[in-house]
Write an enzyme that holds these catalytic residues in place. Structure first.
Site, mmCIF file in Angstrom:
data_model
loop_
_atom_site.group_PDB
_atom_site.id
_atom_site.type_symbol
_atom_site.label_atom_id
_atom_site.label_comp_id
_atom_site.label_asym_id
_atom_site.label_seq_id
_atom_site.Cartn_x
_atom_site.Cartn_y
_atom_site.Cartn_z
ATOM 1 C CD GLU A 273 0.847 -15.078 3.813
ATOM 2 O OE1 GLU A 273 -0.221 -14.684 3.313
ATOM 3 O OE2 GLU A 273 0.896 -15.918 4.736
ATOM 4 C CE LYS B 164 3.279 -23.274 6.167
ATOM 5 N NZ LYS B 164 4.365 -23.963 6.892
ATOM 6 C CB SER C 142 4.806 -28.874 12.336
ATOM 7 O OG SER C 142 6.188 -28.620 12.146
#
Ligand SMILES: *Cc1c(COP(=O)(O)O)cnc(C)c1O
Length: 395
Positions: A120, A98, A380
């Site tokens: 969000e 991210k 990830s």
């Protein structure tokens, strides 16, 4: 290995209206069209500007810790009869891919002269990432989060506060991620002069699916050349990544889409928007969605909060339709088994999300993925964030 039907697809720019085939687009109120267009123009010129690209690359190196390595998993490979390589996004600052997206969007926001980020968050991971970027660039930060999630994710709320962000609890609808997205969009409509909406995955209205994929492309570009080094110039046979909204998978696939590699996205069985969804419009895009018989968007359920999204990025819906990538599912129990197996064989505790990709690998090795294949899996994120939950589940 079957040659993919549309070998040669490029993952380039979508159509001028943001379409990937019939998917994507810009389904937003009139008041947001101008904001989306401004953002699209700003991103296009930034992405073509060597100054911006150089600054982004420098931040990814010096702040986020790139390039991340590709790790050969000898003991897991012996167990499975396939050669397993991991792309180590778990080793980045903040512990997941991210960071690539939020550093890029934070830099873009600063370039556009915005002084405020809104975002969000569901489980809190994207909220923490956005708050991190806001602190880095000296931007104000407001994170929208459903009240149900605020209660469940106390520690992440605290992290966001430590990073200087304000967390606004959303008490409408199901009080979870999809309601938080609606509120963040509402804030953006009202404050667009000063505010950038830092969306967390390859979804939403054009240009987000394209822009976020480009910001995550670094995963696939690095992995491709790292694999060629390890594999004497060859590509892996299979590339696997988990799919929530689909950003780590899109970034990974972008590096291999023009090869003959078998691209596989792994969805949570309880959130399989491609596997079990139908076409529909939500959050500004047309894509595959989990809907009930009345066309209402239904809640997704899985043990990993990062895959609990009822939709999926439109480019994945397109890649599935044209046959360039295939999408499979993994269930909760096999995901926990996979998390334990990687931990025990390699000393790497994965996050629950990429444990879905590992679960499919374990199930498919020797079958759909023939013995002797070479498989790259994008790891990830790291498992620290899930340790307490996994402890409960394995007890
Ligand atoms: C958020 C998250 C995901 C899901 O997001 P995508 O956009 O599908 O990549 C996957 N893995 C980790 C570790 C995450 O934090």
């Amino acid at each position: 290995m079957a040659v993919p039907a549309s070998f040669g697809a490029t993952m380039g720019e979508p159509s001028p209206t943001g379409r990937f085939g019939e998917f994507g687009g810009r389904f937003v109120p009139e008041s947001l069209i101008a904001a989306c267009k401004e953002l699209e123009g700003a991103f296009r010129s930034a992405w073509g500007d060597p100054g911006f690209r150089g600054e982004y690359a420098r931040l990814l190196r010096d702040y986020a810790g790139r390039p991340t390595p590709v790790t050969e998993c000898r003991r897991l490979s012996d167990r499975l009869g396939v050669r397993v390589l991991l792309k180590r996004e778990d080793l980045t600052h903040t512990g997941s891919h991210k960071i690539n997206n939020v550093v890029g969007q934070g830099l873009l926001a600063r370039t556009m002269g915005k002084r405020r980020l809104v975002a969000e968050t569901g489980a809190g991971q994207h909220g923490v990432a956005t708050a991190t970027a806001a602190a880095l660039f000296g931007l104000e930060c407001v994170i929208y989060m459903g009240t149900v999630d605020v209660r469940r994710q106390e520690l992440n709320v605290f992290r966001m506060n430590l990073l200087g962000a304000e967390v606004r609890a959303v008490d409408s609808g199901s009080r979870t991620l999809k309601d938080a997205i609606n509120e963040a969009m509402r804030d953006w409509v009202a404050t667009v002069e000063t505010t950038h909406y830092c969306l967390g995955s390859v979804m939403g209205p054009h240009p987000y699916p394209w822009m976020v994929r480009e910001l995550q492309r670094v995963i696939g570009d690095e992995a491709r050349s790292q694999c060629r080094e390890v594999l004497d110039g060859a590509d892996p046979d299979v590339v696997l990544a988990c799919v929530g909204g689909g950003s780590n998978a899109a970034g990974t696939f972008a590096g291999f889409v023009d090869t003959r590699v078998d691209l596989v996205g792994v969805e949570a069985a309880g959130g399989a928007a491609i596997g079990r969804g139908v076409p529909g419009v939500v959050h500004g895009m047309r894509s595959q969605l989990l809907q009930d018989e009345d066309g209402q968007v239904v809640e997704a359920h899985s043990i990993s909060a990062g895959l609990d999204y009822p939709g999926v990025g439109p480019e994945h819906a397109y890649l599935a339709e044209v046959g360039r990538a295939r999408y499979v599912e993994a269930g909760d129990q096999e995901v926990l088994d996979a998390l334990r197996l990687l931990s025990e064989t390699e000393g790497i505790i994965p996050a629950l999300e990429p444990a879905h990709a590992l679960a499919y690998l374990i199930r498919a090795a020797g079958g759909e993925i023939p013995t002797g294949s070479t498989v790259l899996v994008t790891l990830s994120g790291r498992g620290d964030k899930d340790a307490a939950e996994v402890m409960e589940l394995l007890r």
